[in-house]
Each structure stands twice: as C-alpha cells, then as structure tokens.
Write a protein that holds these residues in place. Sequence first.
Motif, mmCIF file in Angstrom:
data_model
loop_
_atom_site.group_PDB
_atom_site.id
_atom_site.type_symbol
_atom_site.label_atom_id
_atom_site.label_comp_id
_atom_site.label_asym_id
_atom_site.label_seq_id
_atom_site.Cartn_x
_atom_site.Cartn_y
_atom_site.Cartn_z
ATOM 1 N N GLY A 1 5.021 -3.580 -6.146
ATOM 2 C CA GLY A 1 4.371 -2.337 -6.737
ATOM 3 C C GLY A 1 2.605 -2.312 -7.324
ATOM 4 O O GLY A 1 1.757 -1.828 -6.865
ATOM 5 N N ASP B 1 -0.315 -5.989 -3.615
ATOM 6 C CA ASP B 1 -0.056 -5.848 -2.314
ATOM 7 C C ASP B 1 0.002 -6.675 -1.370
ATOM 8 O O ASP B 1 1.142 -6.989 -0.648
ATOM 9 C CB ASP B 1 -0.689 -4.557 -1.437
ATOM 10 C CG ASP B 1 -1.147 -3.240 -2.530
ATOM 11 O OD1 ASP B 1 0.008 -2.664 -2.087
ATOM 12 O OD2 ASP B 1 -2.081 -2.674 -2.686
ATOM 13 N N ARG C 1 -0.261 8.646 -3.820
ATOM 14 C CA ARG C 1 -1.198 7.167 -3.967
ATOM 15 C C ARG C 1 -2.617 7.491 -3.922
ATOM 16 O O ARG C 1 -3.062 7.229 -3.452
ATOM 17 C CB ARG C 1 -0.121 6.420 -3.088
ATOM 18 C CG ARG C 1 1.145 6.129 -3.665
ATOM 19 C CD ARG C 1 1.389 4.240 -2.415
ATOM 20 N NE ARG C 1 0.901 3.565 -2.899
ATOM 21 C CZ ARG C 1 1.224 2.054 -2.697
ATOM 22 N NH1 ARG C 1 1.817 2.002 -1.711
ATOM 23 N NH2 ARG C 1 0.466 1.530 -3.306
#
Length: 444
Positions: A335, A338, A226
């Motif tokens: 997603g 946060d 990520r």
Amino acid sequence: MASFYNQVPSVSSVFFLYTSFSAITMLLRTILNEVVPKGIREYITVKLVDYFSSYFQSDFTFVIEQHWGEYVENQTFLAAQVYLPTRLAGLTTGKLLVGSNNLKNPTAQPKLGIPVDTKIMDEFEGIHLEWNLHNVKSKGRRDKQYFHLTCKKEFREKILADYFAYVTESAEKVMRHRENLQIFTYNKEDSDWESTLAIEPDLKTTLMNDLDAFSKGKDFFKSVGRAWKRVYLLYGPPGTGKSSMVAAIANQMKYNIYDLQIQSVKEDGELREILTSTTNRSILLIEEIDCGSDILLSGLLNFVDGLWSSCGEEKIIIFTTNHKEMLDPALLRPGRIDVHILMVYCTPLVFNKLVSLYPKIDGHILCDAIEKLFLEVSITPAEITQQLMASKDADIALKGVIEYLETKKIKRKKIQNWRLMEISKMLGSKKQKHNWLSSAFSYL
C-alpha cells in the motif's frame, strides 16, 4: 436672474448652519465618549468606514497569496503564474520580463515572465479584469509574493464561480504542452524514452502503460477515496540507469522534479515544509532512501500516508536505492510503494540500443563477441556508455568495450581464485571439511 440671487443663502446663514452642525457633532462625540464603551465605539467606526467606502467604491479586489497556510503552496497562485504569461499582450506599461534557463541552448528564444507591479489586463465573457503581481521583501526568508485581481463589484460572484476555474484549466493545458521541465535542487539533463534511455522493451512498455493509466486516473482515485499519487521504487546496482529512468518519466509526463536529499534534512518540521511546498503534476525524487534516518523516514511515511489529499494531487514519488535489502520493512509495507522496478546489468537488448545511440550504427561484427562476454561479466549500462563515448569511430569504440570486458573478466577470475584459496585454508584437514563446508559455500 434676480430671483436666482434671491434664493442663495447669505454668508451669515451659512456660517450659522456650520457652527450649529459643528456644535451638534461635538455634543454627539462627547455623549459617545462618555456613554458608549471604547470597544463598541471602535466597532461602530469600522462599520461606518466599511459602509461608506463600499458605497462609493465600484471595484472589488481578490488577494491571491503565494502560500495557503504556513507551508502549502496556493494552487490558485501557481495557476495564475502559468496562465498570465499567455496574456502578456495585455500589459499596460512599456516593460517586459524575459529570461531563459535553457543551459543546452543559451541562444534560444527567451521566455516571457510576469513583471512585478505591472498591470496585466484580461477579459472574460465581456468582463474587464486587472492583474497585478506584488512582491514584499522579507528578512531571512524568500520574498513574499501575491497577486491582486480587480474587477467591478457586480462581477465578484461570477469571477469566483467561473473565472478562477477557467484560469486553472488554462494553466493545466499549458503545463501539459510545455517543452522545458524544471528540476529543482540539481540541474539534471532532460531526456526522453527514444533518445537517451536504454531499457528492456518489456519494462518500457509496462511502465509507460502504468504512467498513462495514472495520468487518466483522476476520477478513479476520487471514486475510491484515495489521493491521486503513484509511488515507484527503483532499485539495483549503481550505474544501471535509475537517474536516467527518473528523467525519462519526467519528460514523458511533462512533470517538474523535486530532488530531495533526505540526508540533508535535519528534522520533521523542515521535512514537512519541503514536502508540502511541492506543486501539482510533479515528481518527488528521494535517492538513496536507505541512507535516511529512522526519525525522518517515519515523518516521510506519515506524510505519504496521511496528508497528500490536502497537499495537492497528481504527484509521483520515486525512491531509489542500491540496496533494497537494507530498506526499512515499514517502507515496503503493502500500500505504500505501488511499483517495484529492478534496474539490472546490461543485456544484449540494452547494449544494442546503446550502440544505436552513441556510435549510431545498426549491428556490427564485434557485437556478437561482446554479447557473449555479458554471460561471464556483469557490467552496467553506464560503464558501456563510457566506453562507447571514448571514440566516434565505431570500430575503435567497440574494441574498447571488448578490452574493458576482458579486463573485468580477468579481474573476476583472479578474485575467484583468491576466494578458492581462502576456502581451501578454511577447509583445512579432512576432519574439518564437514565443519567448514557450509561457511565455504556462503563465502563463494
């Protein structure tokens, strides 16, 4: 001596050799022009020039442009910008760039910058290096800047493998210990957790722990594939400290702030150029996100979801809104954001913090009366701060807070009475009471 002169060729011999060589050269040129196609001739010429210039040239120059591609800032260029001011002792000329952007202290010691077209000497593991910043004027756009880094040819691979990594690491150390932040677009006042931001202790602890974990999370984000980013949503009524919270986060992390007014962006192409030009270790602030158009919001979400990994790392995005309920559900999808942070009205804990900051006192006989009024009147920290700053005398300032709260309480009571009268009209006769009951409760 006589034997030496006997070995020197005569003038006629030299002339004969020169004319013969010239004739052969002209013959070869004619043959090449007649037989060899023009494209191949040009290719051979270029190769010969490269060969001989490489053979006789002992230096090699790296060109480091400001942008890598059309929009993205060249991270190597940015690292050099931070690193080179630490090497200004190696200046080879008698000029030096100085300046200051410290609006709070104009007499502060000026900072040192990198002069254009001035050599800066550096040394790395015994290798002598020469930096030079160049600037090219451009019509309608910002000037184009680029660095030249020159070294001996034999050290080219060493510089590529080790020196650029050293420059980047050195720049990161400087960034982590810098004192002044840059806030782009607007000049917001720097602040820190202890001196200017009054928030609930639990919220402060939670947020600081989250930021600390994020700053140490490079390996984690890499291991899960990520992008190294964190997205926060600050929401709540105006005046509850959202802007101060952003400034405090920037000061805690030592990040620059890019304040993007999403309403002023006209199209996706412009938005993409703005977003990709932000640097590493920075905060992208987008206030009043609920006021953006659907088209730009779509472009923003696509950028956040798909391009961060190729446009830098260690970035924080902060959205703010006064009306979370009005946000597009696509933005709130799991997603994407946060951490959701609700900025609430003033509480006794926040009030006590503000009292310690402005009148600079620890407790007062009037504080209990003020805290009781908080149960009846909603008031933002910004409103409290405004009242506390009205006087340096704590008694006068706190009496002003009480008067302000009492005035708001009376206004609130008048509004409630007016609404009750309107409800009574809506209810009308007993027959209509049941029909209007649900509407009345929702109106209240």
